[in-house]
Write a protein that holds these residues in place. Sequence first.
Motif, mmCIF file in Angstrom:
data_model
loop_
_atom_site.group_PDB
_atom_site.id
_atom_site.type_symbol
_atom_site.label_atom_id
_atom_site.label_comp_id
_atom_site.label_asym_id
_atom_site.label_seq_id
_atom_site.Cartn_x
_atom_site.Cartn_y
_atom_site.Cartn_z
ATOM 1 N N LEU A 60 7.600 -5.439 -1.239
ATOM 2 C CA LEU A 60 7.018 -5.558 -2.563
ATOM 3 C C LEU A 60 6.728 -7.014 -2.854
ATOM 4 O O LEU A 60 7.324 -7.912 -2.249
ATOM 5 C CB LEU A 60 7.968 -5.013 -3.624
ATOM 6 C CG LEU A 60 9.321 -5.737 -3.765
ATOM 7 C CD1 LEU A 60 9.743 -5.770 -5.236
ATOM 8 C CD2 LEU A 60 10.387 -5.029 -2.944
ATOM 9 N N ARG A 61 5.806 -7.225 -3.755
ATOM 10 C CA ARG A 61 5.568 -8.563 -4.301
ATOM 11 C C ARG A 61 6.224 -8.627 -5.672
ATOM 12 O O ARG A 61 6.030 -7.757 -6.510
ATOM 13 C CB ARG A 61 4.068 -8.832 -4.430
ATOM 14 C CG ARG A 61 3.431 -9.421 -3.183
ATOM 15 C CD ARG A 61 2.149 -10.151 -3.568
ATOM 16 N NE ARG A 61 1.564 -10.832 -2.456
ATOM 17 C CZ ARG A 61 0.609 -10.315 -1.682
ATOM 18 N NH1 ARG A 61 0.179 -9.096 -1.911
ATOM 19 N NH2 ARG A 61 0.094 -11.011 -0.675
ATOM 20 N N TYR A 62 6.986 -9.683 -5.878
ATOM 21 C CA TYR A 62 7.649 -9.862 -7.166
ATOM 22 C C TYR A 62 7.753 -11.353 -7.410
ATOM 23 O O TYR A 62 8.329 -12.088 -6.594
ATOM 24 C CB TYR A 62 9.040 -9.222 -7.150
ATOM 25 C CG TYR A 62 9.713 -9.163 -8.501
ATOM 26 C CD1 TYR A 62 9.477 -8.107 -9.374
ATOM 27 C CD2 TYR A 62 10.587 -10.176 -8.894
ATOM 28 C CE1 TYR A 62 10.095 -8.051 -10.612
ATOM 29 C CE2 TYR A 62 11.215 -10.139 -10.129
ATOM 30 C CZ TYR A 62 10.967 -9.071 -10.982
ATOM 31 O OH TYR A 62 11.584 -9.021 -12.207
ATOM 32 N N GLY A 63 7.185 -11.814 -8.521
ATOM 33 C CA GLY A 63 7.158 -13.250 -8.783
ATOM 34 C C GLY A 63 6.325 -13.956 -7.729
ATOM 35 O O GLY A 63 5.200 -13.557 -7.421
ATOM 36 N N LEU A 121 -1.201 -1.056 -4.125
ATOM 37 C CA LEU A 121 -0.296 -1.008 -5.257
ATOM 38 C C LEU A 121 -0.219 -2.351 -5.970
ATOM 39 O O LEU A 121 -0.496 -3.405 -5.392
ATOM 40 C CB LEU A 121 1.104 -0.599 -4.787
ATOM 41 C CG LEU A 121 1.204 0.750 -4.075
ATOM 42 C CD1 LEU A 121 2.621 0.982 -3.560
ATOM 43 C CD2 LEU A 121 0.798 1.880 -5.017
ATOM 44 N N GLU A 122 0.188 -2.293 -7.211
ATOM 45 C CA GLU A 122 0.341 -3.509 -8.016
ATOM 46 C C GLU A 122 1.627 -4.230 -7.640
ATOM 47 O O GLU A 122 2.533 -3.661 -7.020
ATOM 48 C CB GLU A 122 0.359 -3.141 -9.507
ATOM 49 C CG GLU A 122 -0.925 -2.512 -10.014
ATOM 50 C CD GLU A 122 -0.828 -2.153 -11.492
ATOM 51 O OE1 GLU A 122 0.299 -2.259 -12.037
ATOM 52 O OE2 GLU A 122 -1.854 -1.775 -12.075
ATOM 53 N N VAL A 163 0.837 -1.201 0.000
ATOM 54 C CA VAL A 163 0.000 0.000 0.000
ATOM 55 C C VAL A 163 0.873 1.253 0.000
ATOM 56 O O VAL A 163 1.894 1.308 0.690
ATOM 57 C CB VAL A 163 -0.922 0.002 1.246
ATOM 58 C CG1 VAL A 163 -1.804 1.243 1.269
ATOM 59 C CG2 VAL A 163 -1.777 -1.266 1.274
ATOM 60 N N ASP A 164 0.452 2.262 -0.750
ATOM 61 C CA ASP A 164 1.099 3.571 -0.662
ATOM 62 C C ASP A 164 0.795 4.131 0.726
ATOM 63 O O ASP A 164 -0.379 4.336 1.066
ATOM 64 C CB ASP A 164 0.539 4.512 -1.731
ATOM 65 C CG ASP A 164 1.248 5.856 -1.762
ATOM 66 O OD1 ASP A 164 1.369 6.480 -0.683
ATOM 67 O OD2 ASP A 164 1.647 6.298 -2.844
#
Length: 593
Positions: free
Chosen positions: A454-457, A400-401, A392-393
Amino acid sequence: MLKIVRETISDHLAQAVAQTPDETAFTFVDFSTDRAGVSSHLTWRQLEKRVRTFATALRHAGAAGERVAVVGPQNLDYVVGFLAATCAGAIAVPLFPPSLPGHAEKLAAALADADPVLALTSPDALQTAEKFCANQDGLRVRVVTERDLLAGPAPGGVPTGGETSPPRPEDCAYLQYTSGSTRMPSGVEITHANVCANARQALEAYGIRSGRNCTVGWLPLYHDMGLVLAIVLPVVGHVHSVLMDPLAFVQQPVRWLRLLTQYPGALTAAPNFAYDYCARRVTDEERGELSLGSVTAMVNGSEPIAEQTLRRFQQAFAPIGAVHTAMRPSYGLAEATVFVSASPAGEEPTVTCFDRDALAAGTARAAEGTGARAVTRLVGCGQPTGQEAAIVDPVTRVRLEDGCVGEIWLRGPNVGRGYWGRPEQSEATFRATLHGDESGDRACHWLRTGDLGLRYGEHLYISGRIKDLVIIDGTNHYPQDIEHTVENAHPAIRRHHTAAFAVLTDDGERLVVVAEHARDLAEPHGVRDEAARAVRAAVSAGHAVALHDFVLSPPGIVPHTTSGKVSRGACREQYLQGAWSSDTQAQRETGNA
């Protein structure tokens, strides 16, 4: 829909003793009197009898509904005292003894905040605890031992305060005081339902089963990860818990690995520094007596996870059976009881190189790590188990994406209900709502963790703390990146004892780094200028920022939290108060301060 667990610690203790009364429940290995360790044990039947008898005495002493602190050393008395307080319908307050060096102020603050009616300790620590509590103005607490309370007037009639009922799932089981890395500690209210849910989440994530696995640990029982791993998870999961004192680990880290060798199928946990410590301190001769092939899971959490630590530990212990897939990078925090996510079972830890500038600007961009651009290497912590996470911002509260850096927000049955005695702080932290979700429905409430990620993969990555972020000339810098650069700039600098932070000057925010020199450094004066030049050059080249000040301090000076993390906030405060002025520094180095 997230499942809500409707049990109490008391329920699970009763179930365990009904199923296998004569199996060993808890083992404490004491190294204080014998270097080889002396083990003491409690079966489930013995544990349940001591806990129930002690709980009855606590109720008759007026503890039901009140706070009961546990301030004893790490042993079986601590386990029994904590469980007895929760089963008595009291609110346990797991803390540490006054003898813990350097943390008297935090203990006094936690006791004043919780205002307990009783403080439980062991007989050998009674006098010290009584003296400490007597010196705290306004503290009403009475310090007692299990033996003394049971030796008092025989319980009869109605307990003080009237009839009491068994604890309910929604009742507060204990106050988990945060380690205070960014502020003085606050007590998180953890209910029976919260901790039972979180224990189940961890059992599922790490694949722990009764009759097949056990837990082995040295983490402090007053710390969230130590408390849940060594006490609550074994009770909820009905698994054997083996524990030792943290000091015994610090003195000889091989002791921890010997217990992992001795007890197959173990789940264990430690902060990143502990794995580095083992790789450096355990000798080849000691490794020869170890076998780590049966370890089910080694949780790495509580502080930033370093790829080089994972690599060093695996290189050091692979020859004696350490399996890379057993290392489970994890994320958690006290406000969510402790456990949030872990890397997937059966997979080696995932390390991703991100473009450092892009990451600081809020976007995850994978990089090879071999080009001219600086990179930040982050270790993946899998996905949450039995709870939901959102990125979240923190300003707009907009979700957020994937691939965007923001604050990690959580919701689930394991999230505590607030901070003890802090309604405004609780409202802001535990009852946040996303932009557009203003209905007031409790199901829309989120926990603001204060962590950036962050989410990544397939993974959740943790990139830092919002309050620790160093902002110089409008550019974000993660302090752990700077600290890593500093610790590798010169061999005189001691690992895991460096703090990077910003201070306000006439020219705006500027960067300061305080680092301890190595313990075995004979002449620190001789390398001070050389180390400073190396650090300034490395930080300038690696982060494009100039150091306002670099302090090379003697060992033991950089402040740490009770859980062993570097306290950047406390270090910054000490710096601003002149702790590292030239006069003070000279006094310290000559032993006069």
